[in-house]
Design a protein around this motif. Structure first.
Motif, PDB file in Angstrom:
ATOM      1  N   SER B 425       1.279  -1.452  -0.219  1.00 32.28           N
ATOM      2  CA  SER B 425       0.116  -0.044  -0.105  1.00 32.28           C
ATOM      3  C   SER B 425       0.945   1.314   0.078  1.00 32.28           C
ATOM      4  CB  SER B 425      -0.596  -0.098   1.557  1.00 32.28           C
ATOM      5  OG  SER B 425      -1.695  -1.020   1.389  1.00 32.28           O
ATOM      6  N   GLY B 426       1.794   1.306   0.816  1.00 31.05           N
ATOM      7  CA  GLY B 426       2.889   2.494   1.229  1.00 31.05           C
ATOM      8  C   GLY B 426       3.332   2.198  -0.548  1.00 31.05           C
ATOM      9  N   ILE B 427       4.385   1.708  -1.145  1.00 28.99           N
ATOM     10  CA  ILE B 427       4.897   1.944  -2.083  1.00 28.99           C
ATOM     11  C   ILE B 427       4.015   1.889  -4.002  1.00 28.99           C
ATOM     12  CG2 ILE B 427       5.424   0.858  -4.533  1.00 28.99           C
ATOM     13  CD1 ILE B 427       6.579  -1.735  -2.503  1.00 28.99           C
ATOM     14  N   ALA B 428       2.403   1.785  -3.684  1.00 27.16           N
ATOM     15  CA  ALA B 428       1.357   1.358  -4.203  1.00 27.16           C
ATOM     16  C   ALA B 428       1.162   3.360  -4.193  1.00 27.16           C
ATOM     17  CB  ALA B 428       0.438   1.234  -4.230  1.00 27.16           C
ATOM     18  N   ALA B 429       0.832   4.022  -3.022  1.00 33.99           N
ATOM     19  CA  ALA B 429       1.045   5.092  -2.743  1.00 33.99           C
ATOM     20  C   ALA B 429       1.803   6.295  -2.984  1.00 33.99           C
ATOM     21  CB  ALA B 429       0.211   5.565  -0.522  1.00 33.99           C
ATOM     22  N   ILE B 430       2.982   5.906  -2.886  1.00 36.61           N
ATOM     23  CA  ILE B 430       4.203   6.927  -3.446  1.00 36.61           C
ATOM     24  C   ILE B 430       3.526   6.477  -4.955  1.00 36.61           C
ATOM     25  CG2 ILE B 430       6.942   6.863  -2.980  1.00 36.61           C
ATOM     26  CD1 ILE B 430       6.942   5.587  -0.716  1.00 36.61           C
ATOM     27  N   VAL B 431       3.873   5.618  -5.952  1.00 38.79           N
ATOM     28  CA  VAL B 431       4.208   5.808  -6.607  1.00 38.79           C
ATOM     29  C   VAL B 431       2.990   6.169  -7.505  1.00 38.79           C
ATOM     30  CG1 VAL B 431       3.549   4.079  -9.070  1.00 38.79           C
ATOM     31  CG2 VAL B 431       4.838   3.574  -7.512  1.00 38.79           C
ATOM     32  N   CYS B 432       2.075   6.631  -6.584  1.00 41.81           N
ATOM     33  CA  CYS B 432       0.672   7.514  -7.852  1.00 41.81           C
ATOM     34  C   CYS B 432       0.870   9.056  -6.794  1.00 41.81           C
ATOM     35  CB  CYS B 432      -0.528   7.138  -6.539  1.00 41.81           C
ATOM     36  SG  CYS B 432      -2.386   7.555  -7.111  1.00 41.81           S
ATOM     37  N   CYS B 433       1.309   8.758  -6.482  1.00 39.72           N
ATOM     38  CA  CYS B 433       1.464  10.695  -5.567  1.00 39.72           C
ATOM     39  C   CYS B 433       2.593  11.282  -6.950  1.00 39.72           C
ATOM     40  CB  CYS B 433       2.248  10.790  -4.012  1.00 39.72           C
ATOM     41  SG  CYS B 433       0.941  10.921  -2.929  1.00 39.72           S
ATOM     42  N   MET B 434       3.612  10.240  -6.553  1.00 41.17           N
ATOM     43  CA  MET B 434       4.979  10.658  -7.649  1.00 41.17           C
ATOM     44  C   MET B 434       4.074  11.043  -9.670  1.00 41.17           C
ATOM     45  SD  MET B 434       7.642  11.091  -6.751  1.00 41.17           S
ATOM     46  CE  MET B 434       7.176  10.821  -4.591  1.00 41.17           C
ATOM     47  N   LEU B 435       3.198  10.080  -9.991  1.00 41.04           N
ATOM     48  CA  LEU B 435       3.264  10.458 -11.247  1.00 41.04           C
ATOM     49  C   LEU B 435       2.017  11.179 -10.920  1.00 41.04           C
ATOM     50  CD1 LEU B 435       2.229   6.238 -11.839  1.00 41.04           C
ATOM     51  CD2 LEU B 435       3.363   7.781 -12.637  1.00 41.04           C
ATOM     52  N   PHE B 436       1.554  12.352 -10.112  1.00 37.93           N
ATOM     53  CA  PHE B 436       0.187  12.840 -10.025  1.00 37.93           C
ATOM     54  C   PHE B 436       1.291  14.492  -9.820  1.00 37.93           C
ATOM     55  CE2 PHE B 436      -2.061  15.905  -7.507  1.00 37.93           C
ATOM     56  CZ  PHE B 436      -2.791  16.314  -8.350  1.00 37.93           C
ATOM     57  N   VAL B 437       2.561  14.225  -9.327  1.00 38.29           N
ATOM     58  CA  VAL B 437       3.111  15.455  -9.538  1.00 38.29           C
ATOM     59  C   VAL B 437       3.662  15.628 -10.769  1.00 38.29           C
ATOM     60  CG1 VAL B 437       5.862  16.084  -8.751  1.00 38.29           C
ATOM     61  CG2 VAL B 437       4.438  15.215  -7.403  1.00 38.29           C
ATOM     62  N   CYS B 440       1.000  17.597 -12.775  1.00 38.28           N
ATOM     63  CA  CYS B 440       0.821  18.372 -12.654  1.00 38.28           C
ATOM     64  C   CYS B 440       1.924  19.389 -13.253  1.00 38.28           C
ATOM     65  CB  CYS B 440       1.016  18.573 -11.385  1.00 38.28           C
ATOM     66  SG  CYS B 440      -0.197  18.550 -10.382  1.00 38.28           S
ATOM     67  N   ALA B 441       3.079  19.053 -13.529  1.00 40.72           N
ATOM     68  CA  ALA B 441       4.032  19.776 -13.820  1.00 40.72           C
ATOM     69  C   ALA B 441       3.423  19.926 -15.266  1.00 40.72           C
ATOM     70  CB  ALA B 441       5.843  18.842 -13.723  1.00 40.72           C
ATOM     71  N   ALA B 442       3.245  19.059 -15.742  1.00 41.29           N
ATOM     72  CA  ALA B 442       3.238  19.090 -17.391  1.00 41.29           C
ATOM     73  C   ALA B 442       2.100  20.212 -18.178  1.00 41.29           C
ATOM     74  CB  ALA B 442       2.987  17.354 -18.300  1.00 41.29           C
ATOM     75  N   TYR B 499      -7.819   1.240  -5.514  1.00 38.76           N
ATOM     76  CA  TYR B 499      -8.395   1.611  -5.636  1.00 38.76           C
ATOM     77  C   TYR B 499      -7.285   2.869  -6.050  1.00 38.76           C
ATOM     78  CZ  TYR B 499     -10.980   6.014  -7.236  1.00 38.76           C
ATOM     79  OH  TYR B 499     -11.291   7.346  -7.729  1.00 38.76           O
ATOM     80  N   VAL B 500      -6.477   3.260  -4.914  1.00 37.41           N
ATOM     81  CA  VAL B 500      -4.562   3.677  -5.447  1.00 37.41           C
ATOM     82  C   VAL B 500      -4.090   3.472  -6.704  1.00 37.41           C
ATOM     83  CG1 VAL B 500      -2.554   4.244  -4.749  1.00 37.41           C
ATOM     84  CG2 VAL B 500      -4.337   4.815  -3.515  1.00 37.41           C
ATOM     85  N   CYS B 501      -3.892   1.815  -6.974  1.00 32.20           N
ATOM     86  CA  CYS B 501      -3.251   1.634  -8.246  1.00 32.20           C
ATOM     87  C   CYS B 501      -4.305   1.698  -9.460  1.00 32.20           C
ATOM     88  CB  CYS B 501      -3.529  -0.296  -7.875  1.00 32.20           C
ATOM     89  SG  CYS B 501      -2.347  -0.323  -6.323  1.00 32.20           S
ATOM     90  N   ILE B 502      -5.114   1.530  -9.321  1.00 35.09           N
ATOM     91  CA  ILE B 502      -6.089   1.416 -10.487  1.00 35.09           C
ATOM     92  C   ILE B 502      -5.982   3.830 -10.450  1.00 35.09           C
ATOM     93  CG2 ILE B 502      -8.384   1.785 -11.337  1.00 35.09           C
ATOM     94  CD1 ILE B 502      -9.463  -0.414  -9.610  1.00 35.09           C
ATOM     95  N   ALA B 503      -5.460   4.229  -9.943  1.00 34.91           N
ATOM     96  CA  ALA B 503      -5.615   5.989  -9.411  1.00 34.91           C
ATOM     97  C   ALA B 503      -4.141   5.504 -10.548  1.00 34.91           C
ATOM     98  CB  ALA B 503      -5.625   6.265  -8.593  1.00 34.91           C
ATOM     99  N   ALA B 504      -3.184   5.140  -9.950  1.00 34.62           N
ATOM    100  CA  ALA B 504      -1.450   5.096 -10.688  1.00 34.62           C
ATOM    101  C   ALA B 504      -1.678   5.346 -11.802  1.00 34.62           C
ATOM    102  CB  ALA B 504      -0.842   4.170  -9.724  1.00 34.62           C
ATOM    103  N   VAL B 505      -2.806   3.904 -12.693  1.00 40.15           N
ATOM    104  CA  VAL B 505      -3.014   3.284 -14.024  1.00 40.15           C
ATOM    105  C   VAL B 505      -3.472   4.526 -14.184  1.00 40.15           C
ATOM    106  CG1 VAL B 505      -3.539   1.911 -15.279  1.00 40.15           C
ATOM    107  CG2 VAL B 505      -2.495   1.336 -13.329  1.00 40.15           C
ATOM    108  N   LEU B 506      -4.086   5.216 -14.019  1.00 34.37           N
ATOM    109  CA  LEU B 506      -4.807   6.372 -14.464  1.00 34.37           C
ATOM    110  C   LEU B 506      -4.640   7.554 -14.628  1.00 34.37           C
ATOM    111  CD1 LEU B 506      -8.139   7.691 -16.348  1.00 34.37           C
ATOM    112  CD2 LEU B 506      -8.475   8.448 -13.520  1.00 34.37           C
ATOM    113  N   ILE B 507      -3.479   7.676 -13.836  1.00 32.33           N
ATOM    114  CA  ILE B 507      -2.813   8.548 -13.786  1.00 32.33           C
ATOM    115  C   ILE B 507      -1.342   8.467 -14.805  1.00 32.33           C
ATOM    116  CG2 ILE B 507      -1.817  10.949 -12.667  1.00 32.33           C
ATOM    117  CD1 ILE B 507      -3.408  10.572  -9.926  1.00 32.33           C
ATOM    118  N   GLY B 508      -1.046   7.875 -14.631  1.00 30.08           N
ATOM    119  CA  GLY B 508      -0.189   7.098 -15.389  1.00 30.08           C
ATOM    120  C   GLY B 508      -0.202   7.501 -17.079  1.00 30.08           C
ATOM    121  N   VAL B 509      -1.703   7.100 -17.217  1.00 28.75           N
ATOM    122  CA  VAL B 509      -1.771   7.120 -19.155  1.00 28.75           C
ATOM    123  C   VAL B 509      -2.064   7.955 -19.200  1.00 28.75           C
ATOM    124  CG1 VAL B 509      -4.023   6.736 -20.613  1.00 28.75           C
ATOM    125  CG2 VAL B 509      -3.161   5.034 -18.715  1.00 28.75           C
ATOM    126  N   LEU B 510      -2.275   9.484 -18.049  1.00 30.12           N
ATOM    127  CA  LEU B 510      -2.759  11.275 -18.462  1.00 30.12           C
ATOM    128  C   LEU B 510      -1.284  11.670 -18.522  1.00 30.12           C
ATOM    129  CD1 LEU B 510      -5.701  11.914 -16.084  1.00 30.12           C
ATOM    130  CD2 LEU B 510      -5.528  11.408 -18.726  1.00 30.12           C
TER     131      LEU B 510
END
Lengths: 237, 529
Positions: B425-437, B440-442, B499-510
């Protein structure tokens, strides 16, 4: 070294550059003259790859700026008429930044910075922020930055504006040396006496069109460049 | 003369909205409508929030017969919000405009230049305060009824109250200018002074609910104290209730204070804008330098730009400070945070809450959003260099990631460890946050390319007041809210970690779409500038 073929750039309905053709060989200095708004800066910016154009092409050392802009930029140096440099850097930081971008070796860059900063009497001021520089000091910094990678072609827009007489003299000497070493220079100026004394070729532009182009002797004949320029301006008015 | 100056100032403020990208043409009616709707939405959301606050405190005060105290409390809220909109940029807006020399060279009294600059700050303070003041009066009109006197009072207070925020901003701006003109390393001092102010501000703000409780429990005592110690607040409260004489007294006090401050600032304006003792002048000594790659040199250049501008740092990189502060807070107040987790659905919710909280903090960093505009006239210098347009854009993205992703990674990791979130869960949260950053930058960079302003006269305009920055804050923020809302709908069929994993995949695609857009369309947009 520089070949401009049918260059056309329009702003809305205005043709800032209209089917321009120029060819500058190695060892030549070519002056680019014309009244304000004639299309000099537009042409120069297109040559430097910072302005897109609709028609024609520009070749630097045989490479098209449209197809390989980065390769072309590696061979040229551009000195703007308004040297708006990064005010948040010191002079030396800016010069090192430009050297890093061009991949200039440590030893080589140090030698060039030392040499040109001494020539332009800027060494003492290199540690100061650019924001505190006068216009002339910024112009000198821009010139040193342009020379730092040993460019084959130097493009300058009004390079003598803001320079003191000694710095102008130094720059003229450098321009001649660059050409003697196989480089070429293309610059715009309003100081026709300088162009007449310094240049091998001259191109006169009006309303985006080249109205006279050739060697200095071909263009001015027995008269002065100033007389020819004023005559052409009147003819085409 | 004053009219022309005011027109210039207001045009500068509106330029971001009314101008279409690099073409310098006016924006289309559709774009203007879109901007208008966005503003209405943003201010509407904040307005509704303060309407609820006003509604919850109106009756307790009214029932005790201390309605004026209700207005005083709401005025404190409004001033606190107004300060956010004005105080951090006051120094730059008042004293560091690029057109200082131009205007001072004209036959314009320095006091008039100062006046129009203050109008710029006032407009910002007014806009921010209106989202509190207007709902406060609406609640009063609904619950207590409206008459001519209360309507007049509402209109007067709406326009006069922001003068107090302007007063405080002017003082801070003046102090920073005074200190900067006498000391070296002015940028650092300016950032430290502003950060100290921010710390103090947020401390008071975080205690606001307990202060409110104290006020409600000891209404009589507090009202007596305010009446004697902060009389203008009392006068304002009474004025808002319809006492025209008190309203007049309040306007008079604010007017006199503002006039005094204006007189002091105007007297020193020329000196402070033209004195420059703060620059560090060093004699150049040749040193051995390390050669860097073009990419590293470009990133270093971006870093230097950020470090050279307190306004840029404070407005676009403050999220990093908040992330670290939040991590420290979570560790120090561990028990309270655990209680929060329990209330939100137990320990299993931790990865999701962690993600959402730090994602919101990361939206406060908008480093890329003004980055193209900040190039200003130096854009030609950079573009003449032998670098691809993508390299130039990449350096700006990298700066955003460096400033945001590094503290985020540290903070999220520490919090995940302290709260013993399981490894996956911790890794999923970190990956999700990083992809979100990265997203935001892009997104910020794309907005900066779409809405550039290369001929600004004050960097405050592009750093704080530009549409690209506003969109770069609110769009990702809305995105987080939507993602959170979506989980509420499907929480019965899916665990928070999945859900965090799914969100990470979605954000990764974006992310991939956004980076591709920047590499193709973005580089073309840059070349067209």
């Amino acid at each position: 070294m520089l070949k401009i073929q049918n260059l056309t750039k329009t702003y809305g309905e205005k043709r800032a550059a209209d089917d321009i053709n120029l060819h500058i060989k190695k060892g030549e200095i070519c002056a680019f003259i014309g009244h304000n708004g004639a299309g000099k800066t537009t042409t120069i910016k297109a040559v430097c790859g910072i302005l897109n154009f609709e028609k024609g092409d520009i070749f630097i050392d045989g490479i098209s700026i449209k197809e390989a802009p980065v390769e072309c930029k590696k061979r040229i140096a551009y000195i703007s008429d308004d040297p708006e440099l990064y005010g948040f850097m010191t002079g030396i930081q800016y010069l090192n930044f430009v050297a890093d971008i061009f991949g200039v070796e440590r030893k080589e860059r140090s030698e060039r910075i030392r040499k040109y900063a001494d020539m332009f009497e800027l060494t003492e001021n290199l540690a100061k922020p650019i924001s505190s520089y006068s216009h002339g000091m910024k112009q000198k910094t821009a010139v040193i930055a342009a020379l730092i990678h040993g460019p084959k072609l130097i493009i300058m827009d009004e390079p003598f504006v803001g320079l003191d007489p000694k710095a102008s003299h130094t720059l003229k000497g450098i321009m001649r040396n660059v050409c003697n070493e196989g480089g070429a220079i293309f610059f715009s100026t309003h100081v026709l006496e300088v162009a007449e004394k310094l240049c091998d070729k001259v191109a006169i532009i009006k309303n985006g069109k080249i109205i006279r182009y050739g060697t200095m002797d071909e263009v001015k004949g027995d008269t002065t460049l100033e007389e020819v320029f004023l005559e052409l301006e009147d003819e085409n008015a | 003369m004053l009219k022309a100056l005011l027109k210039k100032q207001i045009n500068e403020l509106l330029a971001q909205m009314l101008r279409k990208g690099a073409s310098n043409k006016n924006a289309s009616n559709k774009s203007m409508l879109l901007y208008g709707l966005l503003f209405i939405y943003l201010f509407g959301v904040m307005g509704v929030m303060f309407y609820n606050v006003a509604f919850s405190v109106y009756h307790p005060f009214a029932a005790k017969g201390f309605l004026w105290l209700y207005f005083a409390v709401m005025a404190i809220f409004a001033t606190a919000i107004g300060i956010v909109g004005s105080v951090f940029t006051a120094y730059s807006a008042l004293y560091q405009a690029k057109d200082n020399e131009l205007l001072l060279s004209m036959p314009i009294p320095p006091s008039k230049i100062l006046f129009v600059r203050m109008v710029g700050i006032y407009i910002m303070a007014f806009a921010f305060e209106a989202v509190v003041t207007i709902p406060a009066f609406i609640v009063h009109f609904i619950c207590g009824g409206a008459n001519i006197a209360s309507c007049v009072a509402a209109a007067v207070i709406l326009f006069v109250l922001p003068l107090f925020a302007l007063l405080l901003s002017g003082i801070l701006g003046y102090l920073i200018a005074l200190v900067s003109s006498k000391i070296k390393r002015k940028n650092i001092i300016s950032v430290i002074l502003s950060l100290a102010f921010i710390v103090g501000y947020y401390f008071v703000y975080s205690q606001m609910s307990s202060y409110l409780q104290v006020i409600l429990l000891n209404t009589e005592k507090v009202s007596n104290t305010i009446r004697t110690a902060v009389y203008p607040l009392y006068a304002m409260g009474n004025g808002a209730c319809g006492d025209i004489l008190s309203l007049f007294v309040f306007v008079l006090i604010i007017g006199v204070l503002f006039a005094l401050e204006y007189a002091v600032l105007a007297r020193n304006f020329l000196k402070l804008t033209t004195t420059n003792k703060g620059t560090v002048y060093k004699k150049y000594r040749e040193k051995i330098v390390k050669a860097a790659s073009p990419s590293a040199a470009l990133l270093r250049k971006e870093l230097k730009r950020l470090a050279s501008s307190p306004v840029y740092m404070l407005n676009c990189a403050l999220g990093s400070v908040f992330m670290i502060a939040a991590a420290v807070f979570a560790i120090v107040k561990r028990e309270n945070v655990v209680m929060l987790f329990e209330a939100a659905g137990g320990r299993k919710m931790m990865p999701l809450i962690l993600c959402a909280a730090f994602a919101v903090f990361s939206t406060m960093n908008t480093v890329t959003a003004p980055s193209i505009s900040l190039e200003g006239k130096t854009l030609a210098v950079t573009r003449a260099l032998p670098i691809s347009s993508w390299q130039m854009l990449k350096a700006k993205l990298e700066l955003h990631l460096l400033i945001t992703a590094v503290p985020l990674l540290l903070s999220v990791t520490v919090v995940a460890l302290v709260f013993r979130i399981d490894l996956f869960s911790g890794i999923a949260a970190i990956v999700c946050c990083m992809l979100f950053v990265l997203l935001c930058a892009a997104f910020g960079l794309l907005m900066s390319l779409k809405m550039p302003n290369l001929d600004w006269t004050n960097e405050v305009v592009v750093v704080k007041q530009s549409m690209s920055v506003m969109l770069a804050i609110f769009v990702p923020w809305i995105f987080v809210v939507v993602l959170g809302g979506a989980y509420a709908l499907i929480s019965h069929i899916i665990s928070p970690t999945v859900y965090v994993c799914i969100a990470a995949v979605l954000i990764g695609v974006l992310d991939a779409i956004m980076l591709h857009t920047l590499k193709t369309k973005g580089t073309k947009m840059l070349e067209a500038l």
